[in-house]
Design an enzyme around this catalytic site. Structure first.
Site, mmCIF file in Angstrom:
data_model
loop_
_atom_site.group_PDB
_atom_site.id
_atom_site.type_symbol
_atom_site.label_atom_id
_atom_site.label_comp_id
_atom_site.label_asym_id
_atom_site.label_seq_id
_atom_site.Cartn_x
_atom_site.Cartn_y
_atom_site.Cartn_z
ATOM 1 N N HIS A 1 -3.049 0.871 10.353
ATOM 2 C CA HIS A 1 -3.274 0.857 8.903
ATOM 3 C C HIS A 1 -4.754 0.896 8.550
ATOM 4 C CE1 HIS A 1 -2.440 0.103 4.687
ATOM 5 N NE2 HIS A 1 -3.270 -0.925 4.696
ATOM 6 N N HIS B 1 2.392 0.102 -0.106
ATOM 7 C CA HIS B 1 2.947 -0.541 1.084
ATOM 8 C C HIS B 1 3.582 -1.880 0.725
ATOM 9 C CE1 HIS B 1 -1.193 -2.504 1.581
ATOM 10 N NE2 HIS B 1 -0.384 -3.540 1.662
ATOM 11 N N HIS C 1 -7.192 2.632 4.867
ATOM 12 C CA HIS C 1 -7.029 3.190 3.526
ATOM 13 C C HIS C 1 -7.518 4.636 3.493
ATOM 14 C CE1 HIS C 1 -6.548 -0.930 1.293
ATOM 15 N NE2 HIS C 1 -5.500 -0.591 2.020
ATOM 16 N N TYR D 1 -2.108 -6.044 -6.227
ATOM 17 C CA TYR D 1 -1.276 -6.671 -5.193
ATOM 18 C C TYR D 1 -0.467 -7.770 -5.862
ATOM 19 C CZ TYR D 1 -3.637 -4.476 -1.184
ATOM 20 O OH TYR D 1 -4.110 -3.583 -0.250
#
Length: 598
Positions: free
Chosen positions: A406, A262, A408, A231
């Site tokens: 959302h 994303h 995973h 990230y």
């Protein structure tokens, strides 16, 4: 409330309760005959001016001359779709769905206001001739008016097919056909006809307002680490504007589609004053948590409704923004350079409302675990809007128009239940076939009101049959999340409304005295259908910490319990059979009562 503004059913009950005796009922009717007629007139219009924005959020002209306009909205959970067709004519109007764009095989409705009153029929076409009336009438007429050379027809039907002569409305583009006449004599339409292809259930408008432009917020020559998950965050200043602008469209700018999973853009609080770039959640970037825009793999551009836009500049200027990019580098490739980010289209022509995004669901943290070998394991995140006033001075209801769900890799389903007064009243959003590789912001089909005091329960279903170890909540692609990003207006200075299980209570119920013992217990446990179900029930039964956070990171937290989420059955096929208005029935009762009193 003045009875003039009651619904038909409320008015009927009001009359029967307030005027029980015949004498009082007759006296009431005699004094209100003129008003009753006015009520009938108002009911025939269906108060469309008050309802068309939330129930009919989408609009398209079907013809180049803009003489035929279609508005629509839908409720996929209830299985219904609502239309309002406005045509510049005083004659008959027709609208339908066609397999190939022509008459043959088309599912059609024809209506109008003639010398003898309204007419409306559900039909089907077998060729280039007068469409045949369906034996089963599955379109429900809600209102039909004609004035100033325009005919407005509002009607409802089921999304699915109700009989062999109806065409189901699908998630794919459909060919819509229309035709109209200059009189109420339903004859050949000549050139007053046309076809337009639209995706009614996955509609995304594309407008080009005047005084518009765009800017990008992206990474700049960032070398992606050779890690499976990374990230990266970048705090930047947005362009400055002397007066407020409205962002009306966001779209991804992706340079490495195989790496970027994303994108999120957050607005920073005033305490963050300097640019910053580093791995996410390692520095000051943790303070920037008010979601502004979101994009997930498989998604595309997102357009805001005509009534709302994201504010930037003016009195909301001067803030810094954090761009978060989740890189999913499955092959751990080295040396890849990325410039991905988001593009924002804005205009100085302001819309009616400022829009905003609220993150709801299960707080992202490692304190909860999903067991392995689970076919269908449920987790929950609770948003209790009753606590919003504790962090805002002037809170108000939310008008929710879009959502992004959302999870995973283990996620299979996501549902957002809507509760009011302790009872479930609806599902705000549902995805029964969640796909990690296809995440997008979706329109709800109509604007749904979340009142202060309502609760939203985000439920995620996971499948871990192919995993042999625990799956923890966290940021890695192999970890899990359970979130729903709600797009709403008018904007409030809110960032999150989430919950998290009381881990102390969880450990205690499971027989652990401290966190380390509980973690060891979870790793050593034999996971089978029985133990998985017992753990799931324990997670749902214990207290939850509920957090509401504003834009300045001021937080309210309390304890709550999870309500039970049920299935709201889909509405049956709609019938268009004629039914008498209760208001008309009341008028007849009044006339009868007066006659009997003579």
């Amino acid at each position: 409330m003045p009875w003039l503004f009651l619904t038909t059913e409320q008015f009927h009950v009001h009359c029967l309760l307030k005027h029980r005796t015949k004498t009082r009922f007759v006296r009431f009717c005699k004094g209100n005959m003129g008003t009753l007629s006015l009520v009938l007139l108002l009911l025939s219009v269906q108060w469309s001016w008050a309802q068309e924005d939330p129930l009919l959020p989408f609009s398209e002209h079907l013809d180049p001359e803009h003489k035929v306009r279609l508005k629509w909205g839908f409720d996929e959970i209830q299985g219904t779709i609502l239309f309002e067709l406005t045509v510049n004519t005083s004659g008959w109007v027709g609208f339908g769905f066609s397999p190939k764009g022509g008459m043959t095989g088309a599912d059609i409705v024809i209506g109008g206001v003639g010398p003898e009153g309204r007419y409306f029929t559900d039909r089907h076409a077998v060729g280039k001739s007068m469409p045949l009336v369906d034996q089963q009438q599955n379109y429900k007429l809600l209102s039909l008016t004609e004035s100033d050379g325009k005919t407005v027809m509002k009607f409802q039907r089921s999304i699915g097919s109700c009989d062999e002569n109806d065409l189901p409305i699908t998630n794919l583009p459909m060919k819509l056909i229309y035709a109209y006449g200059q009189t109420d004599d339903i004859t050949y339409h000549t050139n007053r006809r046309g076809t337009k292809e639209l995706n009614l259930l996955k509609y995304m408008p594309r407008v080009n307002p005047p005084n518009s432009n765009f800017f990008d917020i992206t990474m700049v020559n960032f070398t992606v680490p050779a890690n499976q998950t990374h990230y990266h965050c970048k705090i930047v200043r947005a362009p400055t504007f002397d007066r407020k602008q409205h962002i009306y469209r966001t779209e991804p700018v992706i340079t490495n589609p195989d790496l970027v999973h994303h994108l999120l853009l957050y607005r920073c609080p005033p305490s963050v004053t300097e640019p910053f770039e580093a791995e996410c959640y390692t520095g000051v970037d943790r303070e920037c948590m008010e979601t502004v825009a979101v994009w997930g793999v498989g998604g595309g551009a997102f357009e805001f409704p005509e009534v709302a836009g994201l504010p930037i500049g003016g009195n909301v200027g001067g803030f810094l923004y954090r761009l978060e990019v989740h890189y999913n580098n499955v092959n751990k490739s080295a040396g890849r350079v990325d410039n991905s980010g988001l593009r924002f289209y804005y205009t100085s022509d302001l819309r009616q409302h400022d829009a905003a995004v609220l993150m709801t669901g299960l707080a992202v943290a490692p304190g909860y675990a999903i067991p392995p070998k689970a076919r269908s394991f449920l987790t929950y995140g609770l948003c209790d809007t009753a606590y919003i006033p504790e962090v805002l001075e002037t809170p108000h209801d939310l008008q929710v128009f879009s959502v992004m769900l959302h999870t995973h890799l283990a996620g299979r389903k996501v549902r957002v239940g809507h509760f009011r007064g302790g009872k479930q009243i609806d599902f705000l959003a549902v995805d029964e076939n969640y796909d990690f590789e296809y995440q997008e912001v979706t329109n709800l089909g109509k604007t749904k009101t979340v009142k202060l005091g309502d609760k939203l329960l985000v439920e995620c279903t996971y499948n871990t049959e192919n995993r042999s170890t625990l799956t923890w909540g966290g940021f890695s692609t192999s970890d899990e999340m359970c979130l729903a990003f709600l797009f709403y207006y008018p904007a409030m200075n809110l960032s999150t409304c989430v919950s998290f299980p009381d881990v102390t209570s969880l450990g205690s119920v499971m027989g652990a005295n401290d966190t380390a013992t509980w973690v060891n217990m979870m790793f050593m446990k034999t996971w089978n259908d029985m133990s998985i179900n017992q753990y799931q029930q324990t997670l749902k039964r214990i207290d939850q910490f509920v957090f509401v956070t504003n834009s300045n990171n001021n937080e309210s937290y309390s304890k709550g319990t999870l309500p039970d989420l049920s299935v709201i059955p889909s509405a049956p096929c709609r019938s268009g059979c004629a039914t008498k208005s209760l208001a008309l029935l009341l008028l007849l009762l009044c006339l009868a009562a007066q006659w009997a009193s003579l």
